[in-house]
Each structure stands twice: as C-alpha cells, then as structure tokens.
Design a protein around this motif. Sequence first.
Motif, PDB file in Angstrom:
ATOM      1  N   GLY A 296       0.948  -1.300   0.090  1.00 33.82           N
ATOM      2  CA  GLY A 296       0.042  -0.147   0.094  1.00 33.82           C
ATOM      3  C   GLY A 296       0.634   1.125   0.001  1.00 33.82           C
ATOM      4  O   GLY A 296       0.323   2.422   0.036  1.00 33.82           O
ATOM      5  N   GLU A 297       2.073   1.154  -0.206  1.00 33.67           N
ATOM      6  CA  GLU A 297       3.015   2.200  -0.222  1.00 33.67           C
ATOM      7  C   GLU A 297       3.462   2.745  -1.504  1.00 33.67           C
ATOM      8  O   GLU A 297       4.470   2.483  -2.011  1.00 33.67           O
ATOM      9  CB  GLU A 297       4.096   1.786   0.780  1.00 33.67           C
ATOM     10  N   GLY A 298       2.549   3.326  -2.106  1.00 31.00           N
ATOM     11  CA  GLY A 298       2.562   4.108  -3.438  1.00 31.00           C
ATOM     12  C   GLY A 298       2.103   3.121  -4.495  1.00 31.00           C
ATOM     13  O   GLY A 298       1.233   2.125  -4.297  1.00 31.00           O
ATOM     14  N   VAL A 299       2.302   3.573  -5.661  1.00 30.64           N
ATOM     15  CA  VAL A 299       1.730   2.710  -6.946  1.00 30.64           C
ATOM     16  C   VAL A 299       2.913   1.941  -7.593  1.00 30.64           C
ATOM     17  O   VAL A 299       3.940   2.416  -7.705  1.00 30.64           O
ATOM     18  CB  VAL A 299       1.210   3.825  -8.023  1.00 30.64           C
ATOM     19  N   LEU A 300       2.460   0.806  -7.979  1.00 28.88           N
ATOM     20  CA  LEU A 300       3.420  -0.230  -8.657  1.00 28.88           C
ATOM     21  C   LEU A 300       3.921   0.266  -9.790  1.00 28.88           C
ATOM     22  O   LEU A 300       5.193   0.600  -9.974  1.00 28.88           O
ATOM     23  CB  LEU A 300       2.751  -1.599  -8.888  1.00 28.88           C
ATOM     24  N   GLY A 301       3.217   0.978 -10.778  1.00 23.13           N
ATOM     25  CA  GLY A 301       3.913   1.743 -11.823  1.00 23.13           C
ATOM     26  C   GLY A 301       4.333   0.870 -12.950  1.00 23.13           C
ATOM     27  O   GLY A 301       5.013   1.322 -13.803  1.00 23.13           O
ATOM     28  N   ARG A 302       3.902  -0.336 -12.958  1.00 22.92           N
ATOM     29  CA  ARG A 302       4.281  -1.422 -13.976  1.00 22.92           C
ATOM     30  C   ARG A 302       3.370  -2.542 -14.105  1.00 22.92           C
ATOM     31  O   ARG A 302       2.401  -2.601 -12.964  1.00 22.92           O
ATOM     32  CB  ARG A 302       5.533  -1.859 -13.982  1.00 22.92           C
ATOM     33  N   GLY A 303       3.169  -3.446 -14.984  1.00 21.84           N
ATOM     34  CA  GLY A 303       2.457  -4.427 -14.929  1.00 21.84           C
ATOM     35  C   GLY A 303       2.982  -5.628 -13.954  1.00 21.84           C
ATOM     36  O   GLY A 303       4.195  -5.661 -13.737  1.00 21.84           O
ATOM     37  N   LEU A 304       2.296  -6.643 -13.533  1.00 19.52           N
ATOM     38  CA  LEU A 304       2.535  -7.659 -12.810  1.00 19.52           C
ATOM     39  C   LEU A 304       3.280  -8.724 -13.596  1.00 19.52           C
ATOM     40  O   LEU A 304       3.046  -9.010 -15.008  1.00 19.52           O
ATOM     41  CB  LEU A 304       1.196  -8.346 -12.379  1.00 19.52           C
ATOM     42  N   ARG A 305       4.266  -9.157 -13.058  1.00 19.49           N
ATOM     43  CA  ARG A 305       5.033 -10.082 -13.785  1.00 19.49           C
ATOM     44  C   ARG A 305       4.728 -11.391 -13.288  1.00 19.49           C
ATOM     45  O   ARG A 305       3.821 -11.736 -12.284  1.00 19.49           O
ATOM     46  CB  ARG A 305       6.711 -10.010 -12.909  1.00 19.49           C
ATOM     47  N   ARG A 306       4.755 -12.632 -14.191  1.00 16.72           N
ATOM     48  CA  ARG A 306       4.396 -13.887 -14.225  1.00 16.72           C
ATOM     49  C   ARG A 306       4.857 -14.220 -12.796  1.00 16.72           C
ATOM     50  O   ARG A 306       4.154 -15.267 -12.269  1.00 16.72           O
ATOM     51  CB  ARG A 306       4.939 -14.641 -15.083  1.00 16.72           C
ATOM     52  N   SER A 307       6.217 -14.181 -12.273  1.00 14.50           N
ATOM     53  CA  SER A 307       6.595 -14.814 -11.012  1.00 14.50           C
ATOM     54  C   SER A 307       5.725 -14.348  -9.867  1.00 14.50           C
ATOM     55  O   SER A 307       5.564 -14.806  -8.997  1.00 14.50           O
ATOM     56  CB  SER A 307       8.103 -14.369 -10.911  1.00 14.50           C
ATOM     57  N   GLU A 308       5.305 -12.823 -10.001  1.00 11.12           N
ATOM     58  CA  GLU A 308       4.530 -12.339  -9.157  1.00 11.12           C
ATOM     59  C   GLU A 308       3.111 -13.181  -9.003  1.00 11.12           C
ATOM     60  O   GLU A 308       2.483 -13.062  -7.845  1.00 11.12           O
ATOM     61  CB  GLU A 308       4.506 -10.902  -9.080  1.00 11.12           C
ATOM     62  N   LEU A 309       2.349 -13.236  -9.933  1.00 10.58           N
ATOM     63  CA  LEU A 309       1.189 -14.054 -10.161  1.00 10.58           C
ATOM     64  C   LEU A 309       1.236 -15.556  -9.616  1.00 10.58           C
ATOM     65  O   LEU A 309       0.251 -15.929  -9.074  1.00 10.58           O
ATOM     66  CB  LEU A 309       0.865 -13.890 -11.566  1.00 10.58           C
ATOM     67  N   ASP A 310       2.520 -16.018  -9.734  1.00 13.13           N
ATOM     68  CA  ASP A 310       2.682 -17.483  -9.110  1.00 13.13           C
ATOM     69  C   ASP A 310       3.221 -17.430  -7.788  1.00 13.13           C
ATOM     70  O   ASP A 310       2.898 -18.617  -7.100  1.00 13.13           O
ATOM     71  CB  ASP A 310       3.957 -18.030 -10.049  1.00 13.13           C
ATOM     72  N   ALA A 311       3.720 -16.409  -7.269  1.00 13.12           N
ATOM     73  CA  ALA A 311       4.233 -16.489  -5.931  1.00 13.12           C
ATOM     74  C   ALA A 311       3.044 -16.637  -4.982  1.00 13.12           C
ATOM     75  O   ALA A 311       2.037 -16.090  -4.866  1.00 13.12           O
ATOM     76  CB  ALA A 311       4.793 -15.288  -5.642  1.00 13.12           C
ATOM     77  N   GLU A 312       3.499 -17.620  -4.051  1.00 12.95           N
ATOM     78  CA  GLU A 312       2.374 -17.769  -2.871  1.00 12.95           C
ATOM     79  C   GLU A 312       2.564 -16.901  -1.738  1.00 12.95           C
ATOM     80  O   GLU A 312       3.483 -17.176  -0.869  1.00 12.95           O
ATOM     81  CB  GLU A 312       2.534 -19.041  -2.243  1.00 12.95           C
ATOM     82  N   THR A 313       1.727 -15.693  -1.690  1.00 15.10           N
ATOM     83  CA  THR A 313       1.679 -14.613  -0.709  1.00 15.10           C
ATOM     84  C   THR A 313       0.522 -14.583  -0.012  1.00 15.10           C
ATOM     85  O   THR A 313      -0.576 -14.964  -0.670  1.00 15.10           O
ATOM     86  CB  THR A 313       2.346 -13.273  -1.349  1.00 15.10           C
ATOM     87  N   PRO A 314       0.340 -13.910   1.320  1.00 18.96           N
ATOM     88  CA  PRO A 314      -1.010 -13.905   1.823  1.00 18.96           C
ATOM     89  C   PRO A 314      -2.017 -12.958   0.799  1.00 18.96           C
ATOM     90  O   PRO A 314      -3.245 -13.156   1.001  1.00 18.96           O
ATOM     91  CB  PRO A 314      -0.875 -13.418   2.904  1.00 18.96           C
ATOM     92  N   TYR A 315      -1.380 -12.172  -0.169  1.00 13.83           N
ATOM     93  CA  TYR A 315      -2.320 -11.291  -1.084  1.00 13.83           C
ATOM     94  C   TYR A 315      -2.501 -11.847  -2.239  1.00 13.83           C
ATOM     95  O   TYR A 315      -3.058 -11.101  -2.931  1.00 13.83           O
ATOM     96  CB  TYR A 315      -1.945  -9.757  -0.799  1.00 13.83           C
ATOM     97  N   ASN A 316      -1.760 -12.833  -2.711  1.00 15.27           N
ATOM     98  CA  ASN A 316      -1.849 -13.268  -4.065  1.00 15.27           C
ATOM     99  C   ASN A 316      -3.261 -14.151  -4.368  1.00 15.27           C
ATOM    100  O   ASN A 316      -3.109 -15.560  -3.908  1.00 15.27           O
ATOM    101  CB  ASN A 316      -0.563 -14.085  -4.325  1.00 15.27           C
ATOM    102  N   THR A 317      -4.255 -13.637  -4.798  1.00 18.98           N
ATOM    103  CA  THR A 317      -5.675 -14.396  -4.826  1.00 18.98           C
ATOM    104  C   THR A 317      -5.572 -15.282  -5.907  1.00 18.98           C
ATOM    105  O   THR A 317      -6.438 -15.869  -6.217  1.00 18.98           O
ATOM    106  CB  THR A 317      -6.752 -13.335  -4.906  1.00 18.98           C
ATOM    107  N   TYR A 318      -4.542 -15.256  -6.686  1.00 20.17           N
ATOM    108  CA  TYR A 318      -4.211 -16.525  -7.792  1.00 20.17           C
ATOM    109  C   TYR A 318      -3.771 -17.587  -7.174  1.00 20.17           C
ATOM    110  O   TYR A 318      -3.896 -18.878  -7.708  1.00 20.17           O
ATOM    111  CB  TYR A 318      -3.389 -15.900  -8.795  1.00 20.17           C
ATOM    112  N   ALA A 319      -3.357 -17.722  -5.885  1.00 16.05           N
ATOM    113  CA  ALA A 319      -2.494 -18.485  -5.171  1.00 16.05           C
ATOM    114  C   ALA A 319      -3.249 -19.095  -4.238  1.00 16.05           C
ATOM    115  O   ALA A 319      -3.383 -20.238  -3.768  1.00 16.05           O
ATOM    116  CB  ALA A 319      -1.021 -18.550  -4.937  1.00 16.05           C
TER     117      ALA A 319
END
Length: 384
Positions: A296-319
């Motif tokens: 929540g600290e600022g804007v990402l400013g780019r598209g999401l990477r495939r690795s970020e969509l695959d990473a199992e984090t508490p906020y990754n609702t794809y995972a």
Amino acid sequence: MWRNIASNALTLFIVVLVAAAGFVAWAKSQFTAPGPLAQAICLEVEPGSSLVSVSGDLAERGAVAHPIIFRIGADYTDRADLLKAGSFLIPEGASNDEIVEIVTRGGQSTCGTEIVYRIGVTSQVLRVQELDPATGTFETREEFDPDTPDVPELYTQLRETAGTRYRVVLAEGATSWQIAEALRHVDFLEGEIAEVPPEGMLAPSNYAVRAGADRSELLQQMQVLQQERLAEVWESRQDDLPIETPEEALILASIIEKETGVPEERRQVASVFVNRLREGIRLQTDPTVIYGITNGEGVLGRGLRRSELDAETPYNTYAIAGLPPTPIANPGLESLRAAVDPAETNYTYFVADGSGGHAFAETLAEHNENVARWRALEAERGGE
C-alpha cells in the motif's frame, strides 16, 4: 367631562392596541415571507460583527427590505446573540427568517474562497477555489502539487489570512499509508502521526478543517466515520453471504473499490466475487497481488510479472483461496454497500471492455471471448 376624557382615552388605547397588533402581524409576515434578493450572494460575516452591521450589509445588497425587522425577528426568536463568523451563501428569495438561520446555526461556511486538499489514489492536489453564487459552482483559481517549491502567491495570501476555510477531500481507493503521508506534507495541518491507521478504516469523504488542526485527530475522525458506515451496512446485509464478519465485508469492499471506477458496476463486480467465494473459486484479482508487493506504499507503476502471479503470498488471490488477510485500500460507502448487497447474477468472470468499464461472463468460454476482444482493442490502440 371626566367621563368623556376616560372614554376618549379608552378609545385611543384600543386604537393603539389594534395598530400594535397590526404592526406585529405585518412584521411577522415580513420576517417569514420570501425576500427581495433577486440573485444569490455570498455574505461575509467577520469575527466580532454585530447584527446591526450584518443587517445593514444585507439591506445594501438587496437581501432584506427592512433591517430593523430582520433584527427584531432575530431577537424575538432568541437568535440575536448566536451570530457566527463565516462566509455564507444566501439563496435567491431567502426570507429574513431563513437568513437568520443561515448566519446563526454555525457549522461549515458555504460560500466564498477556500483551500481544498484532495488526496487521490495516484496524486495529491491543493486547490484554491471560489463559489460563484449565481451558478452554485466552484471555480478553480489556483491548483498545484503540495510538494512543489513554486507555491502560488494567492495560496500564500490566503494562508496568512485569518478565517480562511480549508477542506480535506479523501478519494475512494487510497491506502492508509498514502493518506497519512499526504497529511504529513500539507502545511495547514499540525501534529505528528505516530502510526499509520489500519488499512480500510479511513472513510473517503469531505472534511472541513481549520488551520492548525491536528493530523492525528483528523485521522481519528476518518476512522470513526468508517466504523459508523461499516456498522450501518453490516446491519442491512443480505442473508447467506459467504462473508461472516464486518471485517470481511470491509476487505471485500476494498477489492471492489480497486477493481472498478464505474459506480453502476459495483454490485455486479461484487456479485462476481461473492459467486466465486460461494463456489470455492479463487478470486484471482490483480489489485490484491499489487498490494502484497507494495504494501500500500505507493503505486506499482508497471504490469505484474508472471513470477509475482505465481508467488504464494497472503495477498496473491491467484494462489490462495478466499479473501486476503486485510483490506487493500479504503473503500467508499457505495463499495461497502455493494459488498453486503451484491447484484443477483451468475457471473464469475469480468475483464476490461475498453470503455472504462467491464465485460461480465458466466462461463470461461464467454470470458475468453471477452478477453480476446479486449486484447484486440489493446493491439489496435497500440498501433495508433
């Protein structure tokens, strides 16, 4: 002789009483009847002003026909000592009674020049604006980034003027960190912010503040309003929702807020997520993934990477299944309402449609068609 004198005196007394009664009735009608003002005006009431000076100003500007009636009416209704300083909009045709109410009830000034600090999702803007009483609309006189070294002279003049009005306007979808940082950078507020408030618990709204107001107290005011809103919508929630607590409703509302900027879509977007939760389908929403990266600290400013969509984090609702652990922004009232009162649909998918809104689908096949149309539109725009 004495009998005649007494009779004449009694007659005179009766005449005086009738005349007095007539005057009172006339004065009352003058006080409550529509006034002579042909066009709305801004009335400035300076600190320390008297009812005499205010009634005189009103008479000069054509808002009251008889200043003495204005003052008598204010005194008769026990409001003569309640005059408030400020800048007030006096509408066309306002009666004496209505004007007295406007200048004695207090609260936020309704007219004149003011400084507005708008805290948005991607930027903050300081604006000097003035209400045009004839049209009822605000006209921007200056607008600038609060971090700029080139501060307009008009803003500096108003900051040094006693009685200048200030408002903080908080847009839907900003994070608590963004809001706290924005408040730290504005010069008409004071005090330290010890910690960033919990995500989602600051109500987007319009806040009237005074110069020198405490930042932490303003944040507390925002939290109280959000708590009230959340309690209100939770009481009116639909039955059998796949969310069990007000906190979960707040999380869902924050996702809805980040997914659509089209007010008419909120309940449809809500229906997609509610249907997915009911069917055990992962939410698969990009804003939650982004929040997990930025916190929540600022804007990402780019598209999401495939690795970020695959990473199992508490906020990754794809995972992960279900909702993320916290809200991802501060939702407005309408998104809160949508979260507890979604539209009745069978939608489980949506994608951007190129118009600022979304195309909704019930099946994966329909969704894939919508995605193909969206990608074709992106490719077409990229070639322009």
